[in-house]
Scaffold this active site. Structure first.
Site, PDB file in Angstrom:
ATOM      1  N   HIS A  24      16.873 -18.848 -24.063  1.00 55.84           N
ATOM      2  CA  HIS A  24      15.714 -18.118 -23.535  1.00 55.84           C
ATOM      3  C   HIS A  24      16.008 -17.561 -22.148  1.00 55.84           C
ATOM      4  O   HIS A  24      15.452 -16.545 -21.755  1.00 55.84           O
ATOM      5  CB  HIS A  24      14.471 -19.011 -23.512  1.00 55.84           C
ATOM      6  CG  HIS A  24      14.568 -20.202 -22.624  1.00 55.84           C
ATOM      7  ND1 HIS A  24      14.958 -21.433 -23.078  1.00 55.84           N
ATOM      8  CD2 HIS A  24      14.328 -20.339 -21.302  1.00 55.84           C
ATOM      9  CE1 HIS A  24      14.948 -22.284 -22.069  1.00 55.84           C
ATOM     10  NE2 HIS A  24      14.587 -21.656 -20.985  1.00 55.84           N
ATOM     11  N   CYS A  27      22.125  -5.453 -34.484  1.00 57.43           N
ATOM     12  CA  CYS A  27      20.820  -5.755 -33.903  1.00 57.43           C
ATOM     13  C   CYS A  27      20.803  -7.111 -33.205  1.00 57.43           C
ATOM     14  O   CYS A  27      19.755  -7.595 -32.799  1.00 57.43           O
ATOM     15  CB  CYS A  27      19.721  -5.713 -34.967  1.00 57.43           C
ATOM     16  SG  CYS A  27      19.966  -6.868 -36.327  1.00 57.43           S
TER      17      CYS A  27
END
Length: 556
Positions: A187, A485
């Site tokens: 994160h 992606c």
């Protein structure tokens, strides 16, 4: 005298310099003391009060935030307020433990359960550890852990960053991020890209950096230089200014210097991201993650609810392409109505497209909803399946999607077997999309959430790039576009390599696209191919990045 730079994994582009400010270490537990019977009520009250204080503090911070930050803080507050956690702490107090140790044991028990569950649940263990530190600090009368506040802008250095801290990080005060742990998909890494901050993760030597030490952080090279000279700082600042100017000046479709098109698209995964994503100068959505509709609920969403959610996205990107990934349940996204709770290794279990075998109605409902939303908006909607392993799966998915009226169907390449048989996938699909995060995890047998293996998950790993090359060449041989992606698409320097390998589109966070677009405009396709050759020939990720950066002449 300036020494050798510390090395980690660069996850946020650009450079920044400033003094180090370290995250405060977690509160040290005092020596345990035996609690007398008469003290039990007071210790129980102290433990419960600590959890309440943590939950209320996070609630106040959530109220002051918005978007994803508010969601993260709200979720953490709910974890702290879980009655089962307070009951566990009270049970430990009754066994004679004081409040700080009772809380520590209670959190340890919950963390052990999550680790055993694996996947998404195991990823929540750092959240629990952060909540534990906050609760223990409260019982000891210490300030709750949090971001430092030295009174001036700084480079934040930490072992790792907890979600409660990253959610409210102020880019006007934090110049760059450096963590000892973490990885390219952590994160911290994702936040750095969203905020446009230079960042280096998985840099264990950062533990040696003391508060106030001047450092120069290069998020492209993945280096942290302590005590840089004035000349080094000035040179880096000049490069950063050129980089920012080039990114700000770039616009329109992605192109190499000689006009070779590289479609630049955004990733989208939650409703609150839609407005910013739609405003970005992109050619559409390269990865529309649909899991947000399914998470945190006991039953699957119905066709009407899905249709409305898809319609909003398709209308926001009117005139542009939207690539929808069907439900990627399992592993890090367990769902009570779709995944088994007793799989010993969820990452290698029934996940992604495999869930359609067990629950075919989930996929059919989703495909019908996507098709109806596409028809009603006139959008250019492509649909792709996650976790395809063999050509037969791709063929079955393509037939199913086309039967629902979706003409453009693709497969994600996230498993080495799919990359090795990309030619056969391309025979039955209209396009391929490479998810570099999972592809690296499976290629190197390295858990993408395990910080100690972050080096193996570096998207510059030559073996991973070889799988990208094979997939891109197979797609080209069949006239099929091949996109990336995963996190690799957000790196401007790596974008040159991916283009040279034959990738035709890149999809990343909206804030990353200007720098990628600007980088592509500096090189011809042939030059990109030369850079790709250098990366493939390198022995490891660090050497690959270094070789390409030197050949690019520091202009990216």
């Amino acid at each position: 005298m300036t020494g050798a730079p510390l090395r980690g994994i660069g996850v946020g582009g650009g450079t920044a310099s400033g003094p180090v400010a370290r995250m405060a270490p977690p509160p040290a537990l005092p020596a345990p003391r035996e609690v007398a019977a008469g003290e039990l009520p007071a210790e129980t009250a102290a433990a419960r009060a600590a959890l309440t204080a943590v939950a209320e503090d996070l609630g106040r911070r959530a109220a002051a935030a918005d978007g994803e930050a508010a969601d993260v803080l709200t979720a953490l507050g709910m974890m702290a307020a879980d009655p089962a956690l307070a009951d566990s702490a009270e049970a430990h107090v009754r066994q004679g433990q004081d409040a700080p140790h009772a809380l520590t044991e209670a959190f340890a028990g919950f963390a052990a359960t999550l680790r055993a569950a694996g996947g998404y649940f195991a990823e929540r263990v750092p959240d629990l550890e952060d909540l534990r530190d906050r609760a223990v600090a409260h019982t000891l009368g210490l300030p709750m852990p949090g971001l430092p506040d030295p009174g001036h802008p700084y480079v934040l250095v930490a072992a790792d960053l907890a979600p409660a801290d990253t959610a409210l990080l102020d880019p006007a005060r934090v110049l760059a991020l450096v963590t000892e742990e973490g990885g390219p998909t952590s994160h911290t890494a994702i936040l750095a890209k969203i905020l446009g901050l230079p960042a280096v993760v998985a840099c264990p030597e950062a533990a040696s950096l003391a508060d106030g030490t001047p450092v120069l952080v290069d998020g492209t090279a993945g280096t942290v230089l302590a005590d840089p000279s004035p000349g080094q700082v000035a040179d880096a600042a000049a490069r950063e200014e050129r980089r920012r100017h080039a990114a700000a000046a770039s616009s329109g479709p992605g192109r190499t210097a000689d006009g070779h098109p590289v479609r630049l698209m955004v990733n989208l995964g939650a409703p609150h991201e839609l407005a910013a994503a739609a405003k970005a100068d992109s050619e559409g959505v390269g990865l529309f993650r649909t899991e947000f509709l399914y998470l945190d609920r006991a039953s699957a969403p119905g066709a009407e609810e899905q249709r409305e959610a898809y319609r909003q996205v398709f209308e926001a990107f009117a005139g542009r392409r939207v690539v929808v990934r069907t439900l990627d349940a399992g592993a890090d996204k367990p769902l009570p109505f779709a995944t088994a709770a007793d799989e010993p290794n969820p990452a290698l279990g029934v996940r992604g497209l495999r869930t359609a075998v067990r629950h075919p109605g989930l996929l059919d409902t989703q495909l019908a909803a996507v098709a109806e939303a596409a028809r009603s908006t006139g959008a250019d909607v492509w649909v792709m399946a996650p976790m395809v392993s063999v050509p037969a799966e791709a063929r079955a998915f393509a037939e199913r999607a086309r039967a629902h009226g979706l003409p453009t169907v693709g497969a994600m390449v996230e498993v080495p077997a799919a990359a090795l048989r990309a030619g056969q996938l391309a025979e039955v699909c209209d396009f391929l999309s490479i998810g570099t995060n999972d592809l690296a995890q499976y290629a190197f047998a390295a858990d993408r959430m395990l910080g100690s293996l972050a080096e193996l998950l570096d998207p510059w790993q030559p073996a991973l790039l070889e799988l990208v090359r094979q997939t891109a060449e197979a797609g080209a041989a069949h006239g099929r576009p091949v996109g990336v992606c995963g996190e690799a698409a957000a790196d401007p320097l790596l974008a040159l390599v991916l283009t040279g390998l034959g990738v035709t589109s890149l999809s990343a966070a909206p804030g990353c696209l200007p720098a990628v677009r600007a980088a592509l405009a500096t090189r011809t396709l042939e030059e990109c191919r030369t850079l790709a050759g250098l990366a493939l020939a390198a022995p490891d990720a660090v050497a690959a990045r270094t070789a390409v950066a030197e050949a690019a002449g520091g202009t990216v």
